[in-house]
Scaffold this motif. Sequence first.
Motif, short mmCIF file in Angstrom:
data_model
loop_
_atom_site.label_atom_id
_atom_site.label_comp_id
_atom_site.label_asym_id
_atom_site.label_seq_id
_atom_site.Cartn_x
_atom_site.Cartn_y
_atom_site.Cartn_z
N ILE A 422 0.86 -1.20 0.00
CA ILE A 422 0.00 0.00 0.00
C ILE A 422 0.89 1.25 0.00
O ILE A 422 1.83 1.37 0.79
CB ILE A 422 -0.94 0.00 1.23
N GLY A 423 0.58 2.16 -0.89
CA GLY A 423 1.38 3.37 -1.03
C GLY A 423 2.51 3.23 -2.03
O GLY A 423 3.28 4.17 -2.22
N THR A 424 2.65 2.06 -2.66
CA THR A 424 3.73 1.82 -3.63
C THR A 424 3.13 1.35 -4.95
O THR A 424 1.92 1.18 -5.09
CB THR A 424 4.69 0.74 -3.11
N ASP A 425 4.00 1.12 -5.94
CA ASP A 425 3.59 0.62 -7.25
C ASP A 425 4.19 -0.77 -7.44
O ASP A 425 5.30 -0.92 -7.97
CB ASP A 425 4.07 1.57 -8.37
N GLN A 426 3.45 -1.80 -7.03
CA GLN A 426 3.96 -3.17 -7.09
C GLN A 426 3.03 -4.12 -7.81
O GLN A 426 3.45 -5.23 -8.17
CB GLN A 426 4.22 -3.71 -5.67
N SER A 427 1.75 -3.74 -8.04
CA SER A 427 0.80 -4.68 -8.63
C SER A 427 1.01 -4.78 -10.14
O SER A 427 1.84 -4.07 -10.72
CB SER A 427 -0.63 -4.24 -8.32
N LEU A 428 0.22 -5.65 -10.76
CA LEU A 428 0.28 -5.81 -12.23
C LEU A 428 -0.70 -4.87 -12.93
O LEU A 428 -0.88 -4.98 -14.15
CB LEU A 428 -0.04 -7.26 -12.59
N GLY A 429 -1.32 -3.97 -12.19
CA GLY A 429 -2.24 -3.00 -12.77
C GLY A 429 -3.47 -2.75 -11.92
O GLY A 429 -4.14 -1.73 -12.07
N CYS A 430 -3.79 -3.70 -11.02
CA CYS A 430 -4.96 -3.52 -10.14
C CYS A 430 -4.67 -2.49 -9.04
O CYS A 430 -3.51 -2.11 -8.81
CB CYS A 430 -5.35 -4.85 -9.50
#
Length: 492
Positions: A422-430
Amino acid sequence: MIRRSQRFRNHLDDNLIHLHKNLFISPSDPQYYEKVIRYIDANSPEAHYKIGQKFQLKGNLKRAIFHYKEVLRTYPSPFYSAANRAIRELDQQQADHAASMQKAFPEAEKRLLPPFMKTMLIVLFVLNLMLVFLFVGDAPIYKAISKMKVWGVGSDVTYETVDVPFIMYLDPDTQNEDIETALHKQALELAKEMPNSSILIYGIVSQDNVNQGKTMLLTNDELTKSAIVIAQYHPATDRTVRIRFLNSEFEKHQPLSAIGANLVRTALESYRKDYGKAPVHLNALLQDYPNNYLSFIPLEAVTSSNDISTEFNGRGGWVYNFGAADVEQMFYANTAGVGRVPYEPVHIEINKAEHQLKLVSGSYLLWVKDIGLGANGSTPQGDFRVMDRVQKPKGKHAQVYGEAGLGLGAIALHGTFDESSIGTDQSLGCIRLTNPDVQQLFQFVPKGTEVQINSAKWAAIHNEQVKDTLLLIPNKLPSLDQSPKQVFHWLG
């Protein structure tokens, strides 16, 4: 009749009438008809007629005529002709009484004042003229007389009066000046019929076009809690109609009432887009997946009820009329104290730069949540629509979507067990939320809710977050199956 709290029938129950919850009355009660007006129907022709007969037997002709006239407000009714006839008879009795008095003392009008009385009147008139000339000047006469008169200290003046309360239903869009004019005019009209009574008029906002502008006897003290203005007039002691506005309760409940109404309206509008028409019953919004448009019907903020009525009666809960032209008139609060609530659909705004999500309706902010986004800008921008509302969504891997998900097509708003993302950019787009946050959000996001994903700015500026939003959730939730067996292929 057996009440819910008792196991066996009581022989008295067959003679009782159920009014509300644990409140019962008996037709043999001396105050039966008064209670009918207070608790059941303020306009009951039968009750007003019977009360009019009581006052007529007691010799209180003014009160009797008042209640007979209330009967005439309802037409047709079985008591209309009887009340009309009673009014004529009472008027004739009063006229006959006046005629008999005139016959008994025929010389009264012709009697002349004796010379002594004429002299006294002339002297008093001259003295009054002298007082006027003596005290004319800058100071008003009453001030000059006050200087001469030694007034008593500690005097107590008591006026015997009876408060007669009424309610006036107001259009939500009426300006304060027009409300004051209407209350003033109505107070003067009522005082003509009850000159020795203290007139109280409670102004209540109503969305029911049938009642707007009407004034009725107050039969339920609970309605006074919804009043936004009070007018008081006692012509025997004060020639001023005193008007006071009360806005605290109205402003306190208005945000929650607006959110509750627009939560259901958003689901109704989505249902209409999917099926081409509104559902006959609101239960159609509370179905198993994929027709789980809502998780519950919210409580109406003023009365904490989510009962549904087909027409407005002011008893709390909501009014639902599936045949109305638009969702604003289709669903609204069944409470007189709530003003007009415009349709402002619930929607989600996402600020990618701030890693935050807002759930809003018009100017009302429901929730602000921290979120995680897709790596390398893979979370798309644009406007999306909630197509699936899923509890415990299944993916290719176990628990990949957390405890709940709101599907937007290829992507979703879903929970995660990896709170560090949460607060980062780690998902595949969701778009990720903590499991507690997604569960809280899930309850207030109907199917069809619009989701606006913006790159770096909010779509609009909103007020502070509305407090006590959870008060809209009923204690008992509908039993819905929102966990389908199908596997979802959101980006993750």
